[in-house]
Scaffold this motif. Structure first.
Motif, PDB file in Angstrom:
ATOM      1  N   ASP A 265       0.899  -1.224   0.135  1.00  0.00           N
ATOM      2  CA  ASP A 265      -0.091  -0.057  -0.206  1.00  0.00           C
ATOM      3  C   ASP A 265       0.790   1.208   0.095  1.00  0.00           C
ATOM      4  OD1 ASP A 265      -2.133  -1.670  -0.024  1.00  0.00           O
ATOM      5  OD2 ASP A 265      -2.785  -1.084   2.227  1.00  0.00           O
ATOM      6  N   GLU A 266       1.836   1.363   0.865  1.00  0.00           N
ATOM      7  CA  GLU A 266       2.797   2.685   1.081  1.00  0.00           C
ATOM      8  C   GLU A 266       3.684   2.756  -0.051  1.00  0.00           C
ATOM      9  OE1 GLU A 266       4.501   3.300   5.018  1.00  0.00           O
ATOM     10  OE2 GLU A 266       2.536   3.047   6.008  1.00  0.00           O
ATOM     11  N   LEU A 267       4.120   1.900  -0.560  1.00  0.00           N
ATOM     12  CA  LEU A 267       5.102   1.885  -1.748  1.00  0.00           C
ATOM     13  C   LEU A 267       4.269   2.379  -2.909  1.00  0.00           C
ATOM     14  CD1 LEU A 267       8.105   1.953  -1.960  1.00  0.00           C
ATOM     15  CD2 LEU A 267       7.938  -0.438  -2.610  1.00  0.00           C
ATOM     16  N   GLY A 268       2.991   1.764  -3.144  1.00  0.00           N
ATOM     17  CA  GLY A 268       2.254   2.189  -4.188  1.00  0.00           C
ATOM     18  C   GLY A 268       1.630   3.630  -4.078  1.00  0.00           C
TER      19      GLY A 268
ATOM     20  N   ILE B 219       6.489   7.412 -10.202  1.00  0.00           N
ATOM     21  CA  ILE B 219       7.325   5.951 -10.453  1.00  0.00           C
ATOM     22  C   ILE B 219       6.116   4.959 -10.460  1.00  0.00           C
ATOM     23  CG2 ILE B 219       8.844   4.348  -9.415  1.00  0.00           C
ATOM     24  CD1 ILE B 219       9.964   6.793  -7.789  1.00  0.00           C
ATOM     25  N   ASN B 220       6.457   3.978 -11.564  1.00  0.00           N
ATOM     26  CA  ASN B 220       5.518   2.804 -11.806  1.00  0.00           C
ATOM     27  C   ASN B 220       6.291   1.734 -10.799  1.00  0.00           C
ATOM     28  OD1 ASN B 220       3.604   3.821 -13.470  1.00  0.00           O
ATOM     29  ND2 ASN B 220       5.512   3.733 -14.921  1.00  0.00           N
ATOM     30  N   VAL B 221       5.224   1.300  -9.850  1.00  0.00           N
ATOM     31  CA  VAL B 221       5.925   0.268  -8.815  1.00  0.00           C
ATOM     32  C   VAL B 221       5.377  -0.957  -9.147  1.00  0.00           C
ATOM     33  CG1 VAL B 221       4.480   0.723  -7.017  1.00  0.00           C
ATOM     34  CG2 VAL B 221       6.530  -0.393  -6.330  1.00  0.00           C
ATOM     35  N   HIS B 222       5.975  -2.099  -9.359  1.00  0.00           N
ATOM     36  CA  HIS B 222       5.609  -3.411  -9.597  1.00  0.00           C
ATOM     37  C   HIS B 222       5.914  -4.559  -8.467  1.00  0.00           C
ATOM     38  CE1 HIS B 222       5.237  -2.434 -13.838  1.00  0.00           C
ATOM     39  NE2 HIS B 222       5.932  -1.621 -13.586  1.00  0.00           N
TER      40      HIS B 222
END
Ligand code: KG4
Ligand code: ZN
Length: 326
Positions: free
Chosen positions: A283-286, A294-297
């Motif tokens: 959740d937080e990194l998203g 930044i696109n986080v995967h």
């Protein structure tokens, strides 16, 4: 090209068939975790014994699920390192014998980098899947490792920084042990932390050192002292500790990964390893990644944990690269 992947680095025995480095045809994982839980950690002899007993059946099952005959396999990929030596030996010996008997190439894969590669995998037939764009920053958070990489392409990784002591997953496991919650600690703390109350209790997992290094042994010791001075804790107090601990670990993982993306002008962040299954981290990194453009995967939950599909997938690219060099 169909690659058979084999992974036996820790408690799991896994075999998978992956096509073209991307499409998962099967991914069978059998774990001896339950047998270890009463010891509070993995017992290497139990792990390798179970792996020897079941590797044949696991490989058979992976081929059956994939609907492919052994003769049709184009290469065998296996976890070479890191891991428990006895466990690795089971997978490597099995893979070597298969590769020799079938006269197909054998590819050795590094487990940690394969955790990041899990972001490039999808189910068979999923045409909508969008591959992450490279270059990327890669955050590996597993039971044995916490590392930040610059990922130039699927086989070129540059280490930016790592933990100086405990790995993130190890800290979750040790804190769960201090709080007498069971093993493995990560999923238990993840669930319990949701019931924790925000409040004055805070732990520090070493924020803002300005480098890409991590250190989680201090926060673990802080939990130990808090527990020693306040035990017995009620269920609610235990949840509060779990939350405060998880807040501090997630906070530092988010901060360092976003910082690495910013400082290298990179817009893709790949996360992998068991702790990538953590709901608060996801959740937080998203949230922070989106705010920073930044696109986080994250891999799907089963692909965060140890599995052979990530080994087969990465093996495909290593094989292609070796072919180019020849
Ligand atoms: O990647 P992995 O399956 O094995 C290694 O290569 O080490 O990671 C296992 C680690 C364990 O320490 C476990 O407690 C942690 O991942 N883990 C989690 C969660 N699920 C597994 N940690 C935090 N939150 C979770 N939901
Ligand atoms: Zn792993």
């Amino acid at each position: 090209m169909h690659i058979l992947g084999i992974e036996t680095s820790c408690d799991e025995t896994s075999a998978a068939v992956v096509k073209g480095g991307r499409h998962i045809f099967s991914n069978v994982v059998v774990s001896s975790l339950r047998e270890h839980s009463r010891y509070g950690g993995i017992i290497p002899e139990i792990a390798s014994r179970r792996q020897m007993e079941c590797i044949n059946a696991v490989v058979d099952e992976a081929l059956k699920e994939a609907g492919i005959k052994l003769k049709k396999i184009d290469a065998v990929a296996v976890t070479e390192t890191p891991g428990l030596i006895g466990s690795l030996l089971v997978g490597i010996s099995f893979a070597k014998s298969l590769s020799y008997a079938l006269d197909r190439p054998l590819v050795n894969v590094e487990h940690i980098k394969a955790h990041l590669y899990a972001n490039f995998l999808t189910e068979k037939g999923n045409k909508k899947f969008k591959e992450p764009k490279l270059p990327a920053v890669g955050l590996v958070v597993s039971g044995g490792h916490t590392q930040l990489y610059l990922v130039k392409d699927t086989t070129k990784f540059k280490l930016l920084g790592e933990t100086r002591d405990d790995a993130a997953g190890e800290a979750f496991d040790k804190v769960a042990r201090i709080l007498d919650l069971g093993y493995p600690g990560g999923p238990i703390i993840d669930r319990l932390a949701r019931k924790g109350r925000p409040g004055p209790l805070k732990f520090n997992a070493g924020k803002s050192t300005g480098s890409y290094e991590f250190s989680f042994s201090g926060v673990k010791t802080a939990v130990l002292y808090h527990h020693r001075d306040n035990a017995p804790l009620s269920r609610q107090q235990t949840a509060d500790v779990a939350k405060a601990f998880q807040d501090s670990v997630v906070g530092v993982l988010v901060e360092r990964s976003i910082q690495a993306c910013r400082e290298h002008g990179i817009r893709t962040l790949l996360v992998g390893g068991g702790v990538a299954a953590n709901s608060q981290l996801r959740d937080e990194l998203g949230l922070y990644a989106a705010q920073s453009g930044i696109n986080v995967h994250f891999p799907s939950l089963p692909l965060c944990l140890d599995n052979a599909a990530m080994i087969a997938g990465m093996g495909y690219h290593l094989l292609k690269q070796a072919g180019k060099r020849r």
